[in-house]
Enzyme design. Sequence first.
Site: not given
Lengths: 273, 273
Positions: A146-149, A196
């Site tokens: 998720v996200c910048t992962g 996202g």
Amino acid sequence: MTDNLDRRTLLALGTLLAASAAAPANAAEPQAGAAHMRSMMETPPDAPKVAMLVHPKMVALDLIGPMTVFKILRFDVQLVWKDKSPVSTDVGIPLVATHSFDECPGDLDILFVPGGTLGSVDCMNDPEVLAFLADRGARAKWVTSVCTGALVLAAAGLLKGYDATAHWAVADLLPLMGARHVDQRVVRDRNRMTGGGVTAGIDFALALAALMKGEEAARRVQLTIEYAPEPPFANGTPQEAGPERLAEARESRKWMDGQARLAAEAAAKRLGT
Amino acid sequence: MTDNLDRRTLLALGTLLAASAAAPANAAEPQAGAAHMRSMMETPPDAPKVAMLVHPKMVALDLIGPMTVFKILRFDVQLVWKDKSPVSTDVGIPLVATHSFDECPGDLDILFVPGGTLGSVDCMNDPEVLAFLADRGARAKWVTSVCTGALVLAAAGLLKGYDATAHWAVADLLPLMGARHVDQRVVRDRNRMTGGGVTAGIDFALALAALMKGEEAARRVQLTIEYAPEPPFANGTPQEAGPERLAEARESRKWMDGQARLAAEAAAKRLGT
């Protein structure tokens, strides 16, 4: 507003205090409650094994959203990091891994990486983290973020040739590391599933739950967490925010996102992408 | 899937390991990063004071959703409980209060209570918790909750004569304690703001952020956490789930919700509602 702490309330609290001190302990109740809680928390022996990375400077909500979904499904969730020293989060609540990298099972059902831009940057530059993810990711049934992962997965070579997404501010860095950026909230490509920014973790986890346990199981979780969102504004994507607000947001994140670009470029060089 | 851990990746990781060991430390970078993080985490002296209750058997997401919003706005957020022993959460991550009840400021901008049915029941029966909430709630600028936390506010006498909501499974208990249940995701009545179950905390916090800091500030947070939700199904409310799924969900929660009813009835007696 002191009328709310009125005499009647004070009297009521006094009564409760007295009752609580005087009442004989009800032996049956706590046992029933404990049994109920145990049965709710119990992990069945065949529960999917989930390893969720925790790392310094991570965003807690990236983790807690999906973790809530997985725990309601009674998945066997482990928090993994190099060691069991507390890692910092955006909200100031430290998290502690339940398993070190060494203790994490080799064959996982889900490998999950949360975000937090500067924390992700550190992971992208950390050979120990990347080696762990590359190893478990090569064997896991689902490789997720998720996200910048997603940048961390990509830096570990796990998104080469895959469709993926990430937080809107850094999703354009994915192609540097061999992934195709698809501008959707949740992107699935074979056994990769990426979400996202931050709150996309809930949508991601429900979508994955449906694939793993069926639509009805995912619907049950959705009802439990009353997930019928009503954002007060339409401002959750760059498109919704519009060019002016987007420019302002990008400006305030410039240094941080620049660090992510440097890390992505370094990873690209190593990966030959 | 072992092709993902291919020779090139291993070589790349080896190169990174070597580079990381050999590279001279860049003194400027970490300092810039630290300064950036500090400035992001810094709480301005005039930041709104927020006390968020943490308690055993709470639902972590009830707290982390709103806390994420408040922290991005640099509110001065405290986690409060009787003492600083760890409290259990649904996901198995223990939380520790930053302030005991005694240490919590008297005049708060926001008093917030999360949920977790059995944890809320314990709070509804705990005179020390109710006395603390009644005291701070009588003086706080905003008295707020998410999920079953509204039952705790109500048991403390803080929702008498107010519109409110709670998790769908227990919202019908609010009128027992003098509140009017309004079936909306977020309900505001004067300085009370209550949200529905679990995920409603994000909508609640953005709505409150807009009231306290203006719409543009709330929109900025919404973009930061990419809050443009896309639930995979329409199953987040009893209405969406339909009668069959609702009956099944109610049956599985029957014992737990029964405990909430008993606690609400006891509170009603004390409150004279």
